[in-house]
Design an enzyme around this catalytic site. Structure first.
Site, PDB file in Angstrom:
ATOM      1  N   LYS A  38       0.843  -1.200   0.000  1.00 33.32           N
ATOM      2  CA  LYS A  38       0.000   0.000   0.000  1.00 33.32           C
ATOM      3  C   LYS A  38       0.884   1.258   0.000  1.00 33.32           C
ATOM      4  O   LYS A  38       2.080   1.176   0.295  1.00 33.32           O
ATOM      5  CB  LYS A  38      -0.901  -0.017   1.237  1.00 33.32           C
ATOM      6  CG  LYS A  38      -0.145  -0.038   2.567  1.00 33.32           C
ATOM      7  CD  LYS A  38      -1.051  -0.402   3.744  1.00 33.32           C
ATOM      8  CE  LYS A  38      -0.278  -0.436   5.048  1.00 33.32           C
ATOM      9  NZ  LYS A  38      -1.060  -1.084   6.133  1.00 33.32           N
ATOM     10  N   ARG A 136     -10.139  -0.941  15.107  1.00 34.56           N
ATOM     11  CA  ARG A 136     -10.025  -0.094  13.918  1.00 34.56           C
ATOM     12  C   ARG A 136     -11.043  -0.571  12.897  1.00 34.56           C
ATOM     13  O   ARG A 136     -12.017   0.099  12.626  1.00 34.56           O
ATOM     14  CB  ARG A 136      -8.592  -0.150  13.391  1.00 34.56           C
ATOM     15  CG  ARG A 136      -8.279   0.902  12.371  1.00 34.56           C
ATOM     16  CD  ARG A 136      -6.799   0.938  12.017  1.00 34.56           C
ATOM     17  NE  ARG A 136      -6.355  -0.221  11.266  1.00 34.56           N
ATOM     18  CZ  ARG A 136      -5.127  -0.325  10.749  1.00 34.56           C
ATOM     19  NH1 ARG A 136      -4.234   0.637  10.927  1.00 34.56           N
ATOM     20  NH2 ARG A 136      -4.785  -1.403  10.064  1.00 34.56           N
ATOM     21  N   TYR A 264      12.425  31.894   5.735  1.00 30.49           N
ATOM     22  CA  TYR A 264      11.171  32.580   6.038  1.00 30.49           C
ATOM     23  C   TYR A 264      11.039  32.884   7.520  1.00 30.49           C
ATOM     24  O   TYR A 264      11.460  32.077   8.366  1.00 30.49           O
ATOM     25  CB  TYR A 264       9.985  31.708   5.615  1.00 30.49           C
ATOM     26  CG  TYR A 264       9.767  31.655   4.119  1.00 30.49           C
ATOM     27  CD1 TYR A 264       9.696  32.809   3.354  1.00 30.49           C
ATOM     28  CD2 TYR A 264       9.622  30.423   3.477  1.00 30.49           C
ATOM     29  CE1 TYR A 264       9.490  32.745   1.979  1.00 30.49           C
ATOM     30  CE2 TYR A 264       9.408  30.346   2.107  1.00 30.49           C
ATOM     31  CZ  TYR A 264       9.343  31.517   1.370  1.00 30.49           C
ATOM     32  OH  TYR A 264       9.128  31.444   0.022  1.00 30.49           O
ATOM     33  N   MET A 313       8.716  25.119   1.037  1.00 30.57           N
ATOM     34  CA  MET A 313       7.991  24.136   0.217  1.00 30.57           C
ATOM     35  C   MET A 313       8.950  23.310  -0.636  1.00 30.57           C
ATOM     36  O   MET A 313       8.812  22.091  -0.739  1.00 30.57           O
ATOM     37  CB  MET A 313       6.980  24.851  -0.695  1.00 30.57           C
ATOM     38  CG  MET A 313       6.066  23.877  -1.403  1.00 30.57           C
ATOM     39  SD  MET A 313       4.903  24.666  -2.528  1.00 30.57           S
ATOM     40  CE  MET A 313       3.934  25.654  -1.404  1.00 30.57           C
TER      41      MET A 313
HETATM   42  C1  PLP Z   1      -0.201  -2.064   6.858  1.00 28.54           C
HETATM   43  C2  PLP Z   1      -0.686  -3.374   7.318  1.00 28.54           C
HETATM   44  C3  PLP Z   1       0.192  -4.471   7.471  1.00 28.54           C
HETATM   45  C4  PLP Z   1       1.699  -4.341   7.354  1.00 28.54           C
HETATM   46  O1  PLP Z   1       2.255  -4.007   8.612  1.00 28.54           O
HETATM   47  P1  PLP Z   1       3.840  -3.868   8.803  1.00 28.54           P
HETATM   48  O2  PLP Z   1       3.989  -3.472  10.219  1.00 28.54           O
HETATM   49  O3  PLP Z   1       4.280  -2.805   7.859  1.00 28.54           O
HETATM   50  O4  PLP Z   1       4.429  -5.195   8.473  1.00 28.54           O
HETATM   51  C5  PLP Z   1      -0.343  -5.710   7.749  1.00 28.54           C
HETATM   52  N1  PLP Z   1      -1.664  -5.863   7.924  1.00 28.54           N
HETATM   53  C6  PLP Z   1      -2.546  -4.837   7.830  1.00 28.54           C
HETATM   54  C7  PLP Z   1      -3.996  -5.087   8.048  1.00 28.54           C
HETATM   55  C8  PLP Z   1      -2.089  -3.557   7.531  1.00 28.54           C
HETATM   56  O5  PLP Z   1      -2.948  -2.537   7.456  1.00 28.54           O
END
Ligand code: PLP
EC number: 5.1.1.1
Length: 369
Positions: A38, A136, A264, A313
């Protein structure tokens, strides 16, 4: 390694291979490995990383959102892709591109069944997410009966896996809590698999879960940060290699008098005759303002040059009074030394945040030897 002539994020694919093999060495030979790619493969380059890992025969990929999965399919990725946090508005696209949804509550389960049925799907692979303490996303143990009856009545879908996510796998002070999460997931998966006549893949561990809780490996593990070179502990970091090095160059050097200011809001004021360098990287590239005012530093010829004044920036200014360097010389922001985790700690944050923050404006380059 080539010297930078502009700001680049250099990705070392051999380091990626090393990390992949190190993580694999922690697993039983029949445990599947899912690579989490991701957020542009944690800020590197999702399609290059995915293609490389696909060639190493990784079993699964995961992304957060549907558009990230679409980009991987566009890049020729054939490996199954789990979408961890899909939204119903994208379900039609998800099905068209053979992406596999994580379904985490009744609303989204119902919505997916309805769209998959309308799209005349049969046994479309879905993944059921359980909440075991992170609070979550995810169903609760009490929901199992309800899910099972829905799944049994919906020929459009088939449960490919059931999974949960650990809240504090990197924190050994929270061992009891993690063990209770492992326990509740085991209970849920037993209940689930008893009620259904096939066996879904069970998975729970992220990188730190893999390293700290072998009993949580189950059928598959999900690794993100480990592939990119961080193990969330000093000792694990020594076994892994950061894949990304953020480099830049010195655009201009200034010699300033005592009492002159830099940047700045005149946020930095020199106390003596000083030398500063201007570097072409700023908050639009991912170096947040919290690194300014001598919190963060860059490295020039192995020496620390503190970021002075406010981060702009497109630029930062650094103090090079005691460093022998010239315009055009290479600057390291993070890489092997300091690594992203050490750089991030100067602004009280973590590797995950700084590496995923490097914006798409920064050119990615690749080395493979
Ligand atoms: C991002 C994520 C992972 C990866 O976690 P790491 O600590 O980067 O290995 C695994 N499972 C879920 C559900 C995630 O959101």
């Amino acid at each position: 390694m080539p010297k930078a002539k502009e700001t680049v994020l250099e990705i070392d694919l051999k380091a990626l291979k090393h990390n992949f093999e190190y993580i694999k060495s922690k697993l039983k030979s029949d445990t599947k490995l899912l690579a989490v790619i991701k957020a542009f493969a944690y800020g590197s380059d999702a399609s290059i990383i995915a293609n490389y890992l696909q060639n190493l025969n990784v079993d699964y990929f995961a992304v957060a959102y549907v558009n990230e999965g679409v980009a991987l399919r566009d890049a020729g990725i054939k490996t199954p892709i789990l979408v961890l946090h899909p939204q119903a508005v994208n379900f039609k696209t998800l099905i068209e591109r053979c992406l596999e949804p994580s379904l985490y509550n009744t609303k989204i389960l119902n919505e997916f069944i309805s769209i998959a049925t309308k799209e005349q799907q049969h046994n479309y692979p879905v993944h059921i997410k359980f909440n075991t303490g992170l609070n979550r996303l995810g169903f609760r143990e009490d929901d199992v009966d309800g899910i099972i009856s829905k799944v049994k009545n919906a020929s459009a879908i088939k449960v490919k896996s059931i999974f949960s996510h650990l809240a504090a796998s990197e924190d050994l002070e929270e061992k009891k809590f993690t063990q209770s999460q492992i326990g509740s997931f085991n209970k849920i998966s037993e209940k689930f698999t008893e009620a259904i006549d096939y066996k879904p893949i069970l998975h729970l561990a992220n990188t730190s879960g893999i390293l700290n809780y072998p009993e949580a490996h189950l059928d598959m593990v999900r690794t993100g940060i480990g592939l990119y070179g961080f193990g969330n502990s000093e000792s694990e970091n020594t076994h892994l290699k950061p894949i990304a090095t953020l480099k830049s160059v010195i655009s201009q050097i200034h010699h300033i008098k005592k009492g002159e200011t830099v940047g700045y809001n005149r946020a930095y004021k020199s106390e003596r005759i000083e030398k500063t360098a201007t570097i072409p990287i700023g908050h639009a590239d991912g170096i947040g303002r919290q690194y300014g005012n001598q919190k963060g530093y860059v490295t020039i010829h192995g020496e620390k040059a503190p970021i002075i004044g406010n981060v702009c920036m497109d630029m930062i200014m650094v103090n090079i009074t005691d460093i022998n360097c010239s315009e055009g010389d290479e600057v390291i922001i993070f890489g092997k030394q300091p690594d992203a985790s050490q750089f991030a700690s100067t602004a009280n944050t973590i590797s995950y945040e700084i590496i995923t923050a490097i914006s798409q404006r920064v050119k990615r380059t690749f080395i493979d030897n």
